[in-house]
Design an enzyme around this catalytic site. Sequence first.
Site, PDB file in Angstrom:
ATOM      1  N   ASP A 137      -1.478  -3.810   1.809  1.00 53.86           N
ATOM      2  CA  ASP A 137      -1.163  -3.882   0.389  1.00 53.86           C
ATOM      3  C   ASP A 137      -0.264  -5.081   0.119  1.00 53.86           C
ATOM      4  O   ASP A 137       0.661  -5.373   0.879  1.00 53.86           O
ATOM      5  CB  ASP A 137      -0.462  -2.587  -0.058  1.00 53.86           C
ATOM      6  CG  ASP A 137      -0.474  -2.412  -1.563  1.00 53.86           C
ATOM      7  OD1 ASP A 137      -1.139  -1.494  -2.068  1.00 53.86           O
ATOM      8  OD2 ASP A 137       0.205  -3.219  -2.265  1.00 53.86           O
ATOM      9  N   ILE A 138      -0.530  -5.791  -0.969  1.00 60.56           N
ATOM     10  CA  ILE A 138       0.221  -7.003  -1.302  1.00 60.56           C
ATOM     11  C   ILE A 138       1.659  -6.678  -1.700  1.00 60.56           C
ATOM     12  O   ILE A 138       2.539  -7.539  -1.619  1.00 60.56           O
ATOM     13  CB  ILE A 138      -0.509  -7.766  -2.433  1.00 60.56           C
ATOM     14  CG1 ILE A 138      -0.143  -9.242  -2.445  1.00 60.56           C
ATOM     15  CG2 ILE A 138      -0.271  -7.113  -3.794  1.00 60.56           C
ATOM     16  CD1 ILE A 138      -1.046 -10.078  -3.351  1.00 60.56           C
ATOM     17  N   ASN A 193      -5.064   7.389  -6.149  1.00 64.05           N
ATOM     18  CA  ASN A 193      -4.791   7.614  -7.561  1.00 64.05           C
ATOM     19  C   ASN A 193      -6.101   7.566  -8.337  1.00 64.05           C
ATOM     20  O   ASN A 193      -6.932   6.690  -8.099  1.00 64.05           O
ATOM     21  CB  ASN A 193      -3.814   6.558  -8.089  1.00 64.05           C
ATOM     22  CG  ASN A 193      -2.480   6.606  -7.382  1.00 64.05           C
ATOM     23  OD1 ASN A 193      -1.949   7.686  -7.123  1.00 64.05           O
ATOM     24  ND2 ASN A 193      -1.932   5.448  -7.034  1.00 64.05           N
ATOM     25  N   GLY A 234      -1.732   6.430 -12.204  1.00 59.67           N
ATOM     26  CA  GLY A 234      -1.229   5.162 -11.670  1.00 59.67           C
ATOM     27  C   GLY A 234      -2.284   4.291 -11.036  1.00 59.67           C
ATOM     28  O   GLY A 234      -1.946   3.303 -10.376  1.00 59.67           O
ATOM     29  N   GLN A 235      -3.571   4.614 -11.216  1.00 58.05           N
ATOM     30  CA  GLN A 235      -4.602   3.738 -10.645  1.00 58.05           C
ATOM     31  C   GLN A 235      -4.632   2.435 -11.422  1.00 58.05           C
ATOM     32  O   GLN A 235      -4.832   2.422 -12.641  1.00 58.05           O
ATOM     33  CB  GLN A 235      -5.986   4.414 -10.698  1.00 58.05           C
ATOM     34  CG  GLN A 235      -7.061   3.577 -10.001  1.00 58.05           C
ATOM     35  CD  GLN A 235      -8.440   4.243  -9.986  1.00 58.05           C
ATOM     36  OE1 GLN A 235      -8.657   5.264 -10.610  1.00 58.05           O
ATOM     37  NE2 GLN A 235      -9.363   3.628  -9.269  1.00 58.05           N
ATOM     38  N   SER A 236      -4.437   1.329 -10.706  1.00 65.73           N
ATOM     39  CA  SER A 236      -4.410   0.023 -11.371  1.00 65.73           C
ATOM     40  C   SER A 236      -5.595  -0.853 -10.978  1.00 65.73           C
ATOM     41  O   SER A 236      -5.851  -1.866 -11.628  1.00 65.73           O
ATOM     42  CB  SER A 236      -3.103  -0.703 -11.038  1.00 65.73           C
ATOM     43  OG  SER A 236      -2.983  -0.911  -9.647  1.00 65.73           O
ATOM     44  N   HIS A 255      -9.833   3.353  -3.463  1.00 65.38           N
ATOM     45  CA  HIS A 255      -9.020   2.950  -2.308  1.00 65.38           C
ATOM     46  C   HIS A 255      -8.077   4.075  -1.958  1.00 65.38           C
ATOM     47  O   HIS A 255      -7.553   4.772  -2.834  1.00 65.38           O
ATOM     48  CB  HIS A 255      -8.228   1.666  -2.614  1.00 65.38           C
ATOM     49  CG  HIS A 255      -7.445   1.696  -3.882  1.00 65.38           C
ATOM     50  ND1 HIS A 255      -8.020   1.513  -5.114  1.00 65.38           N
ATOM     51  CD2 HIS A 255      -6.127   1.899  -4.125  1.00 65.38           C
ATOM     52  CE1 HIS A 255      -7.088   1.590  -6.063  1.00 65.38           C
ATOM     53  NE2 HIS A 255      -5.928   1.833  -5.482  1.00 65.38           N
ATOM     54  N   HIS A 263      -4.540   4.759  -0.170  1.00 65.99           N
ATOM     55  CA  HIS A 263      -3.290   4.200   0.357  1.00 65.99           C
ATOM     56  C   HIS A 263      -2.935   4.969   1.629  1.00 65.99           C
ATOM     57  O   HIS A 263      -2.927   6.208   1.624  1.00 65.99           O
ATOM     58  CB  HIS A 263      -2.138   4.399  -0.632  1.00 65.99           C
ATOM     59  CG  HIS A 263      -2.293   3.720  -1.948  1.00 65.99           C
ATOM     60  ND1 HIS A 263      -1.617   2.554  -2.263  1.00 65.99           N
ATOM     61  CD2 HIS A 263      -3.007   4.039  -3.054  1.00 65.99           C
ATOM     62  CE1 HIS A 263      -1.915   2.195  -3.503  1.00 65.99           C
ATOM     63  NE2 HIS A 263      -2.760   3.075  -4.010  1.00 65.99           N
TER      64      HIS A 263
END
Length: 121
Positions: A38-39, A94, A100-102, A107, A109
């Site tokens: 994750d960035i 999410n 909170g899914q952006s 995916h 986490h």
Amino acid sequence: MAETTLDRDPNCLFCKVVAGEIPSNVVREDEALIVFRDINPRAPTHVLAVPRRHIPSAHELTDADGPLLATLFTAMRAVADEAGLGRGYRIVTNVGAAAGQSVDHLHFHLLGGRQMSWPPG
Ligand code: 5GP
Ligand code: ZN
């Protein structure tokens, strides 16, 4: 054909990561999935396990995706083992903006390397 069944969404960030058009730090991959860091890591280990095929979220999964899900979870176990997360780790996905899914490409986490609190915020 419905959009959710397309293999790729040209506007999707993670489809671009899958295609290598956006660089990522890949820790594991095969023909069906990619796992990358994750960035903006929220834990010492924070990777995202992503199917190569564009699926908007867990809400769009079907029975036919069973083998894909098994492969994703097997890959995450391998990453957890390699990262030494024997004391425990968290897998979370999410679904939708309110959760909170952006990024609208499924995916999971995988977070570990610190004590997790419960419940999530
Ligand atoms: P969500 O908020 O949808 O559950 O998770 C999206 C995750 O993707 C966030 O944790 C965010 O830090 C990560 N992310 C967003 N853009 C990029 C990117 O370009 N590269 C990587 N490696 N991670 C990203
Ligand atoms: Zn996508």
